[in-house]
Enzyme design. Structure first.
Site, PDB file in Angstrom:
ATOM      1  N   GLU A  49      14.356   3.851 -20.256  1.00 29.41           N
ATOM      2  CA  GLU A  49      13.264   3.563 -19.328  1.00 29.41           C
ATOM      3  C   GLU A  49      13.555   2.268 -18.597  1.00 29.41           C
ATOM      4  O   GLU A  49      13.749   1.213 -19.210  1.00 29.41           O
ATOM      5  CB  GLU A  49      11.914   3.465 -20.049  1.00 29.41           C
ATOM      6  CG  GLU A  49      10.767   3.227 -19.081  1.00 29.41           C
ATOM      7  CD  GLU A  49       9.398   3.458 -19.686  1.00 29.41           C
ATOM      8  OE1 GLU A  49       8.455   2.762 -19.265  1.00 29.41           O
ATOM      9  OE2 GLU A  49       9.269   4.312 -20.577  1.00 29.41           O
ATOM     10  N   ASP A  83      19.214  -7.088 -15.387  1.00 26.80           N
ATOM     11  CA  ASP A  83      19.094  -6.258 -14.200  1.00 26.80           C
ATOM     12  C   ASP A  83      19.471  -4.834 -14.580  1.00 26.80           C
ATOM     13  O   ASP A  83      20.548  -4.566 -15.120  1.00 26.80           O
ATOM     14  CB  ASP A  83      20.044  -6.801 -13.132  1.00 26.80           C
ATOM     15  CG  ASP A  83      20.075  -5.970 -11.856  1.00 26.80           C
ATOM     16  OD1 ASP A  83      19.307  -5.001 -11.735  1.00 26.80           O
ATOM     17  OD2 ASP A  83      20.877  -6.305 -10.966  1.00 26.80           O
ATOM     18  N   ASP A  98       7.951  -0.776  -8.036  1.00 22.87           N
ATOM     19  CA  ASP A  98       7.332  -1.447  -6.899  1.00 22.87           C
ATOM     20  C   ASP A  98       7.559  -0.597  -5.649  1.00 22.87           C
ATOM     21  O   ASP A  98       8.696  -0.283  -5.304  1.00 22.87           O
ATOM     22  CB  ASP A  98       7.964  -2.832  -6.714  1.00 22.87           C
ATOM     23  CG  ASP A  98       7.167  -3.720  -5.774  1.00 22.87           C
ATOM     24  OD1 ASP A  98       6.673  -3.198  -4.761  1.00 22.87           O
ATOM     25  OD2 ASP A  98       7.067  -4.928  -6.042  1.00 22.87           O
ATOM     26  N   LYS A 141      -3.754   2.498 -19.028  1.00 22.20           N
ATOM     27  CA  LYS A 141      -5.115   2.115 -18.663  1.00 22.20           C
ATOM     28  C   LYS A 141      -5.253   2.052 -17.144  1.00 22.20           C
ATOM     29  O   LYS A 141      -6.260   2.474 -16.581  1.00 22.20           O
ATOM     30  CB  LYS A 141      -5.471   0.763 -19.285  1.00 22.20           C
ATOM     31  CG  LYS A 141      -5.576   0.780 -20.799  1.00 22.20           C
ATOM     32  CD  LYS A 141      -5.922  -0.609 -21.332  1.00 22.20           C
ATOM     33  CE  LYS A 141      -6.006  -0.604 -22.847  1.00 22.20           C
ATOM     34  NZ  LYS A 141      -6.298  -1.969 -23.369  1.00 22.20           N
ATOM     35  N   PHE A 142      -4.232   1.530 -16.490  1.00 22.73           N
ATOM     36  CA  PHE A 142      -4.235   1.440 -15.032  1.00 22.73           C
ATOM     37  C   PHE A 142      -4.331   2.830 -14.414  1.00 22.73           C
ATOM     38  O   PHE A 142      -5.113   3.067 -13.495  1.00 22.73           O
ATOM     39  CB  PHE A 142      -2.957   0.736 -14.567  1.00 22.73           C
ATOM     40  CG  PHE A 142      -2.667   0.893 -13.101  1.00 22.73           C
ATOM     41  CD1 PHE A 142      -3.423   0.224 -12.155  1.00 22.73           C
ATOM     42  CD2 PHE A 142      -1.645   1.720 -12.675  1.00 22.73           C
ATOM     43  CE1 PHE A 142      -3.156   0.371 -10.797  1.00 22.73           C
ATOM     44  CE2 PHE A 142      -1.369   1.868 -11.321  1.00 22.73           C
ATOM     45  CZ  PHE A 142      -2.129   1.194 -10.390  1.00 22.73           C
ATOM     46  N   GLU A 143      -3.543   3.769 -14.919  1.00 26.17           N
ATOM     47  CA  GLU A 143      -3.543   5.121 -14.371  1.00 26.17           C
ATOM     48  C   GLU A 143      -4.862   5.824 -14.655  1.00 26.17           C
ATOM     49  O   GLU A 143      -5.399   6.530 -13.795  1.00 26.17           O
ATOM     50  CB  GLU A 143      -2.386   5.915 -14.974  1.00 26.17           C
ATOM     51  CG  GLU A 143      -2.204   7.279 -14.342  1.00 26.17           C
ATOM     52  CD  GLU A 143      -1.017   8.022 -14.918  1.00 26.17           C
ATOM     53  OE1 GLU A 143      -0.815   9.192 -14.542  1.00 26.17           O
ATOM     54  OE2 GLU A 143      -0.300   7.441 -15.754  1.00 26.17           O
TER      55      GLU A 143
END
Length: 253
Positions: free
Chosen positions: A81, A133, A156, A232-234
């Site tokens: 991920e 990175d 992003d 939670k955001f979703e």
């Protein structure tokens, strides 16, 4: 998965990507970054994770090309991920699927520390973490054909047109992913920006060596798979009627 756009390592500088453009140079040396710097305070638990748990579960570029069987001490399916943010999704996946090995890549120190602390508290052994990175890790550390699934959740979106070059989903990145996936392996993307979802779908549909796994009725998108935990955001976005788009492409060559 992460809270909004904490993933893909959103900790590095927000300066313009202005490195060398030699097409033969590695992606991470061509001015292409998979992150931007974002500050963050460290809690006691996060500091503990970085200081006490990192020596056991942390991996770095200096360790070089990995023998993943040796790294985990077994042969298993492998999931990578990119940009796990605060690590809630990755922890849940690793705990729910002990038969699978997980590699997380994130540069945001509080997120890395939190995940390491939580992994230790839950006694997880099927998880390793890079604080590097992502492009460099893929190029230098993960062998070709070694990954069963690569996950990129809520990167992003860089919504302004002049910033689209900063989006991590670009042709060269997609080709790099293809080489690291096993034949038949999956590249799973998710975003809550419809325009970025369309960008991803168009780019992936044009990429050689990939096939969209979506049913004709929902193509190019797939319903949110049960194995991708709901953040939670979703969940808040769903209550407000916001959309989320998942795409899963399979390496076909």
């Amino acid at each position: 998965m992460i809270e909004p756009y904490d993933n893909v390592g959103n900790e590095e500088t927000a300066a313009e990507n202005s490195g060398p453009e030699n097409p033969d140079a590695p992606l991470h040396r061509r001015g292409i970054k998979s992150y931007v710097i974002r500050g963050g305070r460290m809690t006691q638990a996060q500091t503990r994770g970085l200081e006490a748990i990192w020596p056991r579960l942390g991996v770095s570029l200096a360790d070089g090309l990995q023998d993943l069987d040796a790294l985990f001490g077994r042969r298993a399916s492998r999931v990578v991920e990119i940009g796990f943010g605060m690590g809630n999704s990755l922890i849940e996946q690793a705990e729910s699927h002990p038969e699978t090995d997980f590699i997380g890549i994130e540069v945001h120190a509080p997120g890395v520390g939190k995940l390491l602390d939580e992994a230790d508290k839950r006694g997880l052994t099927n998880l390793r973490i890079y604080r590097e990175d992502a492009l460099a890790v893929l190029e230098q550390c993960l062998p070709e054909g070694s990954i069963d699934t690569l996950q990129l959740f809520f990167p992003d979106p860089w919504p302004k047109k002049k910033h689209h070059k900063r989006r991590i989903v670009q042709p060269a990145f997609v080709e790099l992913i293809r080489t690291r996936l096993k034949p038949g392996g999956n590249f799973h993307l998710a975003t809550d920006w419809e325009a970025y979802a369309q960008w991803m779908a168009e780019l992936m549909d044009a990429a050689p060596g990939f096939a969209n796994t979506a049913e004709a009725s929902s193509a190019p998108y797939v319903p949110r798979p049960a194995f991708r935990p709901l953040t939670k955001f979703e969940a808040r976005g769903e209550r407000l009627g916001h959309g989320v788009w998942d795409l899963i492409y399979q390496r076909s060559d």
